[in-house]
Design a protein around this motif. Sequence first.
Motif, PDB file in Angstrom:
ATOM      1  N   GLY A 208      -1.777  -1.316  -3.789  1.00  0.00           N
ATOM      2  CA  GLY A 208      -2.957  -0.488  -3.611  1.00  0.00           C
ATOM      3  C   GLY A 208      -2.514   0.948  -3.383  1.00  0.00           C
ATOM      4  O   GLY A 208      -1.516   1.191  -2.699  1.00  0.00           O
TER       5      GLY A 208
ATOM      6  N   PHE B  30      -3.637   4.966  -2.351  1.00  0.00           N
ATOM      7  CA  PHE B  30      -4.544   6.016  -1.898  1.00  0.00           C
ATOM      8  C   PHE B  30      -4.092   7.308  -2.558  1.00  0.00           C
ATOM      9  O   PHE B  30      -2.988   7.786  -2.317  1.00  0.00           O
ATOM     10  CB  PHE B  30      -4.503   6.144  -0.374  1.00  0.00           C
ATOM     11  CG  PHE B  30      -5.199   7.372   0.157  1.00  0.00           C
ATOM     12  CD1 PHE B  30      -6.530   7.612  -0.126  1.00  0.00           C
ATOM     13  CD2 PHE B  30      -4.517   8.293   0.937  1.00  0.00           C
ATOM     14  CE1 PHE B  30      -7.183   8.748   0.354  1.00  0.00           C
ATOM     15  CE2 PHE B  30      -5.154   9.424   1.423  1.00  0.00           C
ATOM     16  CZ  PHE B  30      -6.490   9.650   1.132  1.00  0.00           C
TER      17      PHE B  30
ATOM     18  N   HIS C 150     -11.171   0.643   1.971  1.00  0.00           N
ATOM     19  CA  HIS C 150     -11.123  -0.025   0.674  1.00  0.00           C
ATOM     20  C   HIS C 150      -9.878  -0.871   0.476  1.00  0.00           C
ATOM     21  O   HIS C 150      -9.927  -1.895  -0.221  1.00  0.00           O
ATOM     22  CB  HIS C 150     -11.224   1.014  -0.447  1.00  0.00           C
ATOM     23  CG  HIS C 150     -12.567   1.664  -0.532  1.00  0.00           C
ATOM     24  ND1 HIS C 150     -13.739   0.982  -0.259  1.00  0.00           N
ATOM     25  CD2 HIS C 150     -12.942   2.936  -0.862  1.00  0.00           C
ATOM     26  CE1 HIS C 150     -14.763   1.800  -0.423  1.00  0.00           C
ATOM     27  NE2 HIS C 150     -14.303   2.993  -0.771  1.00  0.00           N
ATOM     28  N   HIS C 151      -8.752  -0.475   1.066  1.00  0.00           N
ATOM     29  CA  HIS C 151      -7.554  -1.294   0.876  1.00  0.00           C
ATOM     30  C   HIS C 151      -7.739  -2.673   1.493  1.00  0.00           C
ATOM     31  O   HIS C 151      -7.423  -3.691   0.862  1.00  0.00           O
ATOM     32  CB  HIS C 151      -6.321  -0.613   1.473  1.00  0.00           C
ATOM     33  CG  HIS C 151      -5.076  -1.435   1.304  1.00  0.00           C
ATOM     34  ND1 HIS C 151      -4.581  -1.793   0.072  1.00  0.00           N
ATOM     35  CD2 HIS C 151      -4.239  -1.997   2.230  1.00  0.00           C
ATOM     36  CE1 HIS C 151      -3.487  -2.519   0.232  1.00  0.00           C
ATOM     37  NE2 HIS C 151      -3.261  -2.664   1.528  1.00  0.00           N
TER      38      HIS C 151
ATOM     39  N   PHE D 196       0.847  -1.194   0.000  1.00  0.00           N
ATOM     40  CA  PHE D 196       0.000   0.000   0.000  1.00  0.00           C
ATOM     41  C   PHE D 196       0.880   1.240   0.000  1.00  0.00           C
ATOM     42  O   PHE D 196       1.946   1.261   0.617  1.00  0.00           O
ATOM     43  CB  PHE D 196      -0.887   0.013   1.257  1.00  0.00           C
ATOM     44  CG  PHE D 196      -1.608   1.307   1.469  1.00  0.00           C
ATOM     45  CD1 PHE D 196      -2.773   1.591   0.774  1.00  0.00           C
ATOM     46  CD2 PHE D 196      -1.116   2.261   2.353  1.00  0.00           C
ATOM     47  CE1 PHE D 196      -3.431   2.796   0.950  1.00  0.00           C
ATOM     48  CE2 PHE D 196      -1.772   3.468   2.534  1.00  0.00           C
ATOM     49  CZ  PHE D 196      -2.930   3.730   1.830  1.00  0.00           C
TER      50      PHE D 196
ATOM     51  N   SER E 129      -7.081  -0.048  -6.557  1.00  0.00           N
ATOM     52  CA  SER E 129      -6.671  -1.350  -6.049  1.00  0.00           C
ATOM     53  C   SER E 129      -5.377  -1.814  -6.688  1.00  0.00           C
ATOM     54  O   SER E 129      -5.040  -1.444  -7.816  1.00  0.00           O
ATOM     55  CB  SER E 129      -7.774  -2.384  -6.306  1.00  0.00           C
ATOM     56  OG  SER E 129      -8.025  -2.513  -7.693  1.00  0.00           O
TER      57      SER E 129
ATOM     58  N   TYR F 122      -9.194   5.531  -3.904  1.00  0.00           N
ATOM     59  CA  TYR F 122      -8.358   4.339  -3.805  1.00  0.00           C
ATOM     60  C   TYR F 122      -8.321   3.613  -5.140  1.00  0.00           C
ATOM     61  O   TYR F 122      -9.353   3.439  -5.787  1.00  0.00           O
ATOM     62  CB  TYR F 122      -8.891   3.392  -2.728  1.00  0.00           C
ATOM     63  CG  TYR F 122      -8.101   2.112  -2.600  1.00  0.00           C
ATOM     64  CD1 TYR F 122      -6.841   2.111  -2.008  1.00  0.00           C
ATOM     65  CD2 TYR F 122      -8.601   0.909  -3.084  1.00  0.00           C
ATOM     66  CE1 TYR F 122      -6.096   0.942  -1.895  1.00  0.00           C
ATOM     67  CE2 TYR F 122      -7.866  -0.275  -2.976  1.00  0.00           C
ATOM     68  CZ  TYR F 122      -6.613  -0.255  -2.383  1.00  0.00           C
ATOM     69  OH  TYR F 122      -5.880  -1.406  -2.281  1.00  0.00           O
TER      70      TYR F 122
ATOM     71  N   ALA G 181      -8.501   3.902   2.628  1.00  0.00           N
ATOM     72  CA  ALA G 181      -7.269   3.117   2.731  1.00  0.00           C
ATOM     73  C   ALA G 181      -7.391   1.994   3.761  1.00  0.00           C
ATOM     74  O   ALA G 181      -7.894   0.918   3.459  1.00  0.00           O
ATOM     75  CB  ALA G 181      -6.113   4.058   3.053  1.00  0.00           C
TER      76      ALA G 181
ATOM     77  N   SER H 150      -8.464  -5.692  -1.239  1.00  0.00           N
ATOM     78  CA  SER H 150      -7.308  -6.594  -1.291  1.00  0.00           C
ATOM     79  C   SER H 150      -7.670  -7.986  -0.780  1.00  0.00           C
ATOM     80  O   SER H 150      -7.311  -8.996  -1.399  1.00  0.00           O
ATOM     81  CB  SER H 150      -6.148  -6.013  -0.478  1.00  0.00           C
ATOM     82  OG  SER H 150      -5.723  -4.779  -1.013  1.00  0.00           O
TER      83      SER H 150
END
Length: 596
Positions: A402, A404, A431-432, A373, A393, A391, A427, A436
């Motif tokens: 990933g 942000f 959504h991360h 990330f 992916s 975000y 993040a 993921s």
Amino acid sequence: MRSLSASALFAALLLCGCVQEPAGDAPDTRPSASAELEQLLDEHFERMLEMNPLAATEIGDNRYNDRLAITISPEYRAAERALDEEFLSRLLRIDRNGLSRQDQLNYDMFRLNREMSLEGDLYPSHLQPINQFYSLPNTFARLGSGKSIHPFRTVKDYDDFLSRIDDFVSYVDQAIANMKEGMRVGIVQPRVLMVKVLPQLDAHVVEDPESSGFYGPIRALPETFSDADRQRLTAAYRAAIRDKIVPAYARLRAFINDEYLAAARDTFGLYALPNGRDWYAYNVRRITTTDLEPEDIHQIGLDEVARIHGEMRGVMRDVGFVGSLQEFFEYLYSDPKFFFSEPDQLIQAYRDMADHVAALAPELFSVFPKAAFEVRRVEPFRERSASKGSYQSGTPDGSRPGIFYANAYDVGSRPKWDMRSLFLHEAIPGHHFQISLQQEAQDLPRFRRFGGFTAYVEGWGLYAEHLGRELGLYDDPYDYFGALNAELWRSIRLVTDTGIHAKGWSRQEVLDYMHANAAVSDTRAVAEAERFMAIPGQALAYKIGQLKILEIRRTAEARLGEAFDVREFHTQVLMDGPMPLSMLEDKIARWAQAKL
């Protein structure tokens, strides 16, 4: 001609009477319902990737990196509909009762996707292919920058993108043709949105190819390339930018400025278009995965705005502020102590935040993504109209992290107290984590690993903001106010999105409602209002999804009592990927029942 699979061929022969089913004690060699479903889902995903090369690139499948689908063309739309009809018909021949619970989820989600896609054909979104918030010309510029999902690691990668450029030129010409048809039948974008498109296109109309964002990959040519390849690719990219990319953007820009703007509409909502009210109601059902009517959602929004205002007044008391809520809003947006002076300071603050939140996450989570990330700044060419954060992916194989994207444009309008809730949403653990873990769930069929339902996805993001209190991230009253303000915004979206598209609100009515009910700068208010106009219904997903996830959690807590483990609950919510809210509710109810 495409060859039929064995099971599909057998079914076709049965239907035409060419063969008979086995009689007597002959063994039944037909695949089980589960095997047939698995085969169908896998075949559909493969064909979907071939039809949608960008979707393949997004997940790290580079087989189709040399092409770009003209998704708005008549030929593509007909092929997509035929694919939906074929696979829905084949799905309905599978015995759902013979499936496991997990396969029934696969069956139900796939069926819903095909049915909603077919229903969507009733509404001509292809006649409005360009807006300021999302359009392929903007996406393609990111793709060609060398900093997005198209890889630029090998000579083939570079040659693939040159091929994609040809398809992009075709897409632009198709978009112009579609918009002309939209002008003829009265399906056009609001003028106020299309004015914002012009500077986005202007950014790519350059005289010198080296000043183009598309020249970025040439500046970053790998040293491992031979001199011959470096020279050939440099010349090819210069020529493609000069002779293809720039003329395409210039052609689109000229059409919008010289022809389309005069035909664009002064209204703002879908209600004003032919069949627009049904179009919006469809968007609401598809995006929220509920049967809620726009009027119901409007009232939910009004109720939530009132509730959150009450909590905000509590923050005012905590910090000793004397005055009205509106005066408190003005104070929060005017005192210099709440802002950075330089964009780099904001970006670094987010990077520091990433380390801090990641260290706290084990308090509420027991499963974590393997994907890397990072934080990046929104690119200059789109920062004026981009949201404050988003975000992108990564890939399951780890080749792309990933990301942000934080927007540092007009840094004086982006308060520090707004940052924690935004990071939690976009993040970690928003959504991360969600995307993921979904992509890394190898036991799920690929349409679930790489697909989604917006109410679940954005509902989880807003629910992740809610977790800031449990993580101790909102101990500062101003940070907690930021979280309340973010939640307030999602409630305001329920009011204003339905206001624009179902109630006929004007742009100014939306802006007035925002300023009367939230701490908001003019920059953000305008961007939000115009976002709602550009993508009708999408803004409803956040609050509707969050409210349902919170309701599901409260129900599980009440049912399990001391046996409730929040980390296990979060695993259950995330482990099977996005699903319609009713299916999530049923899944968690079954989990809670099994623990009793």
